[in-house]
Design a protein around this motif. Structure first.
Motif, PDB file in Angstrom:
ATOM      1  N   SER A 126       0.753  -1.322  -0.079  1.00 47.18           N
ATOM      2  CA  SER A 126      -0.046  -0.091   0.086  1.00 47.18           C
ATOM      3  C   SER A 126       0.800   1.139   0.053  1.00 47.18           C
ATOM      4  CB  SER A 126      -1.003   0.171   1.455  1.00 47.18           C
ATOM      5  OG  SER A 126      -1.703  -0.950   1.012  1.00 47.18           O
ATOM      6  N   GLY A 127       1.953   1.406   0.976  1.00 48.13           N
ATOM      7  CA  GLY A 127       2.710   2.541   1.077  1.00 48.13           C
ATOM      8  C   GLY A 127       3.366   2.697  -0.491  1.00 48.13           C
ATOM      9  N   GLY A 134       1.020   8.431  -6.017  1.00 47.23           N
ATOM     10  CA  GLY A 134       0.475   9.470  -5.395  1.00 47.23           C
ATOM     11  C   GLY A 134      -0.962   9.375  -4.777  1.00 47.23           C
ATOM     12  N   LYS A 135      -1.387   8.147  -4.859  1.00 43.55           N
ATOM     13  CA  LYS A 135      -2.640   7.983  -4.506  1.00 43.55           C
ATOM     14  C   LYS A 135      -2.608   6.880  -3.551  1.00 43.55           C
ATOM     15  CE  LYS A 135      -5.090   9.426  -8.876  1.00 43.55           C
ATOM     16  NZ  LYS A 135      -5.817   8.935  -9.786  1.00 43.55           N
ATOM     17  N   LYS A 136      -3.368   6.917  -2.364  1.00 45.80           N
ATOM     18  CA  LYS A 136      -3.579   5.649  -1.376  1.00 45.80           C
ATOM     19  C   LYS A 136      -4.344   4.390  -1.992  1.00 45.80           C
ATOM     20  CE  LYS A 136      -3.835   8.770   2.883  1.00 45.80           C
ATOM     21  NZ  LYS A 136      -4.403   8.991   4.005  1.00 45.80           N
ATOM     22  N   THR A 162      -7.342  -1.952  -4.138  1.00 43.59           N
ATOM     23  CA  THR A 162      -8.311  -1.083  -4.181  1.00 43.59           C
ATOM     24  C   THR A 162      -7.923   0.620  -4.088  1.00 43.59           C
ATOM     25  OG1 THR A 162      -9.918  -2.573  -3.358  1.00 43.59           O
ATOM     26  CG2 THR A 162     -10.609  -0.382  -3.627  1.00 43.59           C
ATOM     27  N   PRO A 163      -7.339   1.303  -5.431  1.00 45.17           N
ATOM     28  CA  PRO A 163      -7.086   2.622  -5.222  1.00 45.17           C
ATOM     29  C   PRO A 163      -7.953   3.383  -4.756  1.00 45.17           C
ATOM     30  CG  PRO A 163      -6.646   1.647  -7.441  1.00 45.17           C
ATOM     31  CD  PRO A 163      -7.580   0.632  -6.660  1.00 45.17           C
ATOM     32  N   ALA A 164      -7.691   4.460  -3.902  1.00 48.11           N
ATOM     33  CA  ALA A 164      -8.588   5.504  -3.340  1.00 48.11           C
ATOM     34  C   ALA A 164      -9.348   6.155  -4.652  1.00 48.11           C
ATOM     35  CB  ALA A 164      -7.927   6.658  -2.646  1.00 48.11           C
TER      36      ALA A 164
END
Length: 219
Positions: A126-127, A134-136, A162-164
């Motif tokens: 995730s990090g 640039g997206k969580k 699952t991207p934000a």
């Protein structure tokens, strides 16, 4: 060996138009060279794919990434690829296939074993995604032992990212842990989706590829 195995399992979640298909694959592990036939439908990485492959390899501190192959041709899908790895701890150690399979222990006696604890890997991925895009993003892994035979110890399962604010990406991985001519090899086959039938097919393909491998010590 179990500590090595866990690092190896975690590594399969780390990854990232193609070249004309080559006839063979070439890679080396601990002074042993392998030149098997190229799996049908796969090609070496293109110049555009190589930086992402190299970045993914740097994320995996525990394993040597020997080669990444991508699907190509009319049915190419960017989520379909193969990664061959070897734990650094045993990259130069001579070991037989029987020894590797025995070292996997009773967890691999079941074709639907207990899921591996990969919370740290989920957090790391995730990090890494947040850093590169640039997206969580939330990463969920369900990888577990899938049995063994005289050629491979199998593991695999599903990876959901699952991207934000975005659409989730579902992937399947089926892997074979084996040894060929004294070297441990982990053959990881990936595909899009989360269909159990796809998982079964990937496990079969990983075994078939293992049977094509022959090693030759470098002179």
């Amino acid at each position: 060996m179990k500590a090595i195995l866990l690092g190896l399992i975690a590594s399969v979640a780390i990854c990232g138009p193609a070249l004309a298909q080559s006839r063979t694959v070439s890679f080396e592990v601990g002074g042993v060279a392998f030149t098997p036939p190229m799996p049908e439908g796969y090609c070496p990485a293109t110049a555009a794919q190589q930086p992402l492959d190299q970045y993914a390899a740097t994320l995996d501190k525990d394993n040597l990434t020997s080669i990444t192959l991508h699907s190509c041709g009319a049915s190419a899908n960017m989520l379909d690829y193969i990664i061959i790895k070897t734990p650094h701890a045993v990259a130069g150690t001579a070991v037989t296939r029987a020894q590797v399979l025995e070292s996997l222990g009773p967890d691999f006696d079941s074709k639907d074993g207990k899921p591996f604890n990969l919370e740290d890997t989920e957090t790391m991925l995730s990090g890494a995604l947040a850093e590169t895009t640039g997206k969580k993003a939330e990463v969920s892994l369900d990888l577990r032992p899938r049995g063994k035979d005289d050629v491979c110890g199998y593991f695999g399962g599903f990876n959901v990212t699952t991207p934000a604010g975005g659409k989730k990406i579902e992937m399947t991985v089926g892997s074979c842990i084996t040894a060929v001519d004294g070297r441990v090899l982990v053959l990881n086959f990936y595909a899009a989706g989360n269909d159990p039938a796809t998982l079964a097919a990937l496990l079969r393909r990983s075994r078939a590829f293992a049977l094509t491998l022959r090693g030759k010590p470098r002179g």
